[in-house]
Enzyme design. Sequence first.
Site, PDB file in Angstrom:
ATOM      1  N   THR A   1      -3.186   7.471 -21.459  1.00 47.92           N
ATOM      2  CA  THR A   1      -3.014   6.095 -21.012  1.00 47.92           C
ATOM      3  C   THR A   1      -1.573   5.717 -21.338  1.00 47.92           C
ATOM      4  O   THR A   1      -0.881   6.427 -22.071  1.00 47.92           O
ATOM      5  CB  THR A   1      -3.960   5.121 -21.742  1.00 47.92           C
ATOM      6  OG1 THR A   1      -3.818   5.327 -23.145  1.00 47.92           O
ATOM      7  CG2 THR A   1      -5.401   5.329 -21.334  1.00 47.92           C
TER       8      THR A   1
ATOM      9  N   GLU B   1      -0.435   4.916  -0.450  1.00 48.94           N
ATOM     10  CA  GLU B   1      -1.113   6.207  -0.636  1.00 48.94           C
ATOM     11  C   GLU B   1      -0.150   7.345  -0.315  1.00 48.94           C
ATOM     12  O   GLU B   1       0.686   7.231   0.590  1.00 48.94           O
ATOM     13  CB  GLU B   1      -2.339   6.315   0.268  1.00 48.94           C
ATOM     14  CG  GLU B   1      -3.611   5.789  -0.368  1.00 48.94           C
ATOM     15  CD  GLU B   1      -3.825   4.324  -0.090  1.00 48.94           C
ATOM     16  OE1 GLU B   1      -2.824   3.620   0.211  1.00 48.94           O
ATOM     17  OE2 GLU B   1      -4.973   3.865  -0.174  1.00 48.94           O
TER      18      GLU B   1
ATOM     19  N   ARG C   1      -1.172  -1.425 -18.811  1.00 53.17           N
ATOM     20  CA  ARG C   1      -2.455  -0.712 -18.747  1.00 53.17           C
ATOM     21  C   ARG C   1      -2.376   0.286 -17.598  1.00 53.17           C
ATOM     22  O   ARG C   1      -2.070  -0.072 -16.463  1.00 53.17           O
ATOM     23  CB  ARG C   1      -3.596  -1.690 -18.481  1.00 53.17           C
ATOM     24  CG  ARG C   1      -3.805  -2.675 -19.591  1.00 53.17           C
ATOM     25  CD  ARG C   1      -5.125  -3.365 -19.421  1.00 53.17           C
ATOM     26  NE  ARG C   1      -6.178  -2.460 -19.798  1.00 53.17           N
ATOM     27  CZ  ARG C   1      -6.634  -2.334 -21.047  1.00 53.17           C
ATOM     28  NH1 ARG C   1      -6.119  -3.043 -22.012  1.00 53.17           N
ATOM     29  NH2 ARG C   1      -7.598  -1.487 -21.322  1.00 53.17           N
TER      30      ARG C   1
ATOM     31  N   ASP D   1      -6.121  15.213 -23.899  1.00 54.56           N
ATOM     32  CA  ASP D   1      -6.097  13.786 -23.587  1.00 54.56           C
ATOM     33  C   ASP D   1      -5.393  13.100 -24.763  1.00 54.56           C
ATOM     34  O   ASP D   1      -5.973  12.945 -25.841  1.00 54.56           O
ATOM     35  CB  ASP D   1      -7.534  13.287 -23.425  1.00 54.56           C
ATOM     36  CG  ASP D   1      -7.616  11.795 -23.161  1.00 54.56           C
ATOM     37  OD1 ASP D   1      -6.609  11.095 -23.372  1.00 54.56           O
ATOM     38  OD2 ASP D   1      -8.701  11.325 -22.771  1.00 54.56           O
TER      39      ASP D   1
ATOM     40  N   LYS E   1      -1.519   2.228 -25.013  1.00 57.54           N
ATOM     41  CA  LYS E   1      -1.945   2.225 -26.432  1.00 57.54           C
ATOM     42  C   LYS E   1      -0.697   2.393 -27.300  1.00 57.54           C
ATOM     43  O   LYS E   1       0.179   1.542 -27.245  1.00 57.54           O
ATOM     44  CB  LYS E   1      -2.983   3.326 -26.648  1.00 57.54           C
ATOM     45  CG  LYS E   1      -4.256   3.106 -25.817  1.00 57.54           C
ATOM     46  CD  LYS E   1      -5.336   4.089 -26.195  1.00 57.54           C
ATOM     47  CE  LYS E   1      -6.626   3.802 -25.465  1.00 57.54           C
ATOM     48  NZ  LYS E   1      -6.721   4.476 -24.158  1.00 57.54           N
TER      49      LYS E   1
ATOM     50  N   TYR F   1       0.859  -1.192   0.000  1.00 54.42           N
ATOM     51  CA  TYR F   1       0.000   0.000   0.000  1.00 54.42           C
ATOM     52  C   TYR F   1       0.888   1.231   0.000  1.00 54.42           C
ATOM     53  O   TYR F   1       1.909   1.260   0.703  1.00 54.42           O
ATOM     54  CB  TYR F   1      -0.893   0.024   1.242  1.00 54.42           C
ATOM     55  CG  TYR F   1      -2.320  -0.362   0.916  1.00 54.42           C
ATOM     56  CD1 TYR F   1      -3.040   0.377  -0.007  1.00 54.42           C
ATOM     57  CD2 TYR F   1      -2.927  -1.452   1.522  1.00 54.42           C
ATOM     58  CE1 TYR F   1      -4.344   0.025  -0.327  1.00 54.42           C
ATOM     59  CE2 TYR F   1      -4.227  -1.807   1.210  1.00 54.42           C
ATOM     60  CZ  TYR F   1      -4.934  -1.062   0.277  1.00 54.42           C
ATOM     61  OH  TYR F   1      -6.207  -1.399  -0.039  1.00 54.42           O
TER      62      TYR F   1
HETATM   63  N1  DSN Z   1     -11.325   2.114 -24.937  1.00 59.71           N
HETATM   64  C1  DSN Z   1     -10.365   3.031 -25.496  1.00 59.71           C
HETATM   65  C2  DSN Z   1     -10.402   2.979 -26.983  1.00 59.71           C
HETATM   66  O1  DSN Z   1     -10.581   1.914 -27.497  1.00 59.71           O
HETATM   67  O2  DSN Z   1     -10.226   3.996 -27.636  1.00 59.71           O
HETATM   68  C3  DSN Z   1     -10.523   4.392 -25.025  1.00 59.71           C
HETATM   69  O3  DSN Z   1     -11.047   4.424 -23.761  1.00 59.71           O
END
Ligand code: DSN
Length: 478
Positions: free
Chosen positions: A270, A66, A279, A241, A273, A64
């Site tokens: 994120t 925090e 993730r 974003d 990607k 943990y």
């Molecule tokens: N689920 C993601 C996507 O496929 O673009 C974005 O949240």
Amino acid sequence: MPRNAESTAFRSALEVIRGVEPRVADAIGAELADQRESLKLIASENYASPATLLAMGNWLSDKYAEGTVGRRFYAGCQNVDTVEALAAEHARELFGAAHAYVQPHSGIDANLVAFWAILADRVESPALKKAQARHVNDLTEADWFALRRELGDQRMLGMSLDAGGHLTHGFRPNISGKMFDQRSYGTDPDTGLVDYDRVAEAAREFRPLVLVAGYSAYPRKINFRIMREIADSVGATFMVDMAHFAGLVAGKVFTGDFDPVPHAHIVTSTTHKSLRGPRGGLVLCGPELADQVDRGCPMVLGGPLPHVMAAKAVALAEARRPDFADYARQIVDNAQALAEGLLRCGAKLVTGGTDNHLVLIDVTGYGLTGRQAEQALLDSGIVTNRNAVPQDPNGAWYTSGIRIGTPALTTRGLGTAEMDTTAELIHAVLSQTSAGVGPDGTASKAKYVLDPALADKISRQASELLTGFPLYPAVELG
Ligand code: DSN
């Protein structure tokens, strides 16, 4: 890492898991087999490196932590401090940001951290001050009502969903749609491109507190310098974003006006990607928002995931290597080759092409809905996802589009020549699929007709295309 070390690591891990719950070990092995066999074209997916994957399966998970580096609410966080500080340092250096917060568990979480930081920074709210000063459990019901009243009518302007915007940019199915009074900007109906004059006009009329740029299905670059000018002209905080295109920013494909970091007040992403990490999410900002951003946990996040922060540190270190820039460039070259191949076959593409990692096919040109096209492609070994197109006549569930992206296949090593073949396979499936009929004899938006022999043939061709590009070649599970 020597190749046989990777194989040994994953084999041993599965052997240990199999000793407790064999079905989990089987599912993990089956997932690798599935990923190896299919043509993965989901624009938001990728293949993380073995080092990134392995950094997640260990004892850091048990801690943990925090708080922030050096200032934790639990004892014994020295090793978590090490990995969190490393991940933040790599993120700052990679993106040229003053501050990086690497605790968010996902993109939604990263956006919530950013929204809260903006509200806390911008809104004069006695209830908010109280919330910041006290532990949330000390707030009374009346405090919460006051908080909602004082914050509830703040405005957000973001890209509309059917133009490629994201649910977390103020849309009703997400909490951001309850937090903000949202209005969206679309794209030009003729070109499909963002019309900055219209964005500026919408901003002048609506006077948002937050202007959001970023997308999950817009196949073009956005000029963040112009967007910042629009935000400044109405006194809005400018948030980007970059979840989808973070890898292209990291790899210096998006530079100058197209690099969000020098232009936005706050940037979220994120990490899994095009950035090819585990993730998770992250937030970048300047010193003025850093303190609020660092309150992400416990304000909107559960406890940090130290094992995932370790994996973020590994993946961000990988993204700082020179070969990541080659990878990022190839993602876009591949997407453009795929778009050109599809156009040669006669496909209709939103905006007529791409300058990022994704292509959006308008499948109404094939007489199909997105759902029918998605399933027909899946039957043929091609994994994509359906997506709305601008002014979509079929709505957000059935949709009229198929979104395809190249980050994953580029990781596997496929190049522009393979993209030509991929375009031909996609066209072969879509052009030979027809809409089915429902039980009452009317046209169905879900049912479709595709000769199974053709689906098998295309699956085999997709599989052959991949044989020269093995996935995790060093990993043999036996
Ligand atoms: N689920 C993601 C996507 O496929 O673009 C974005 O949240």
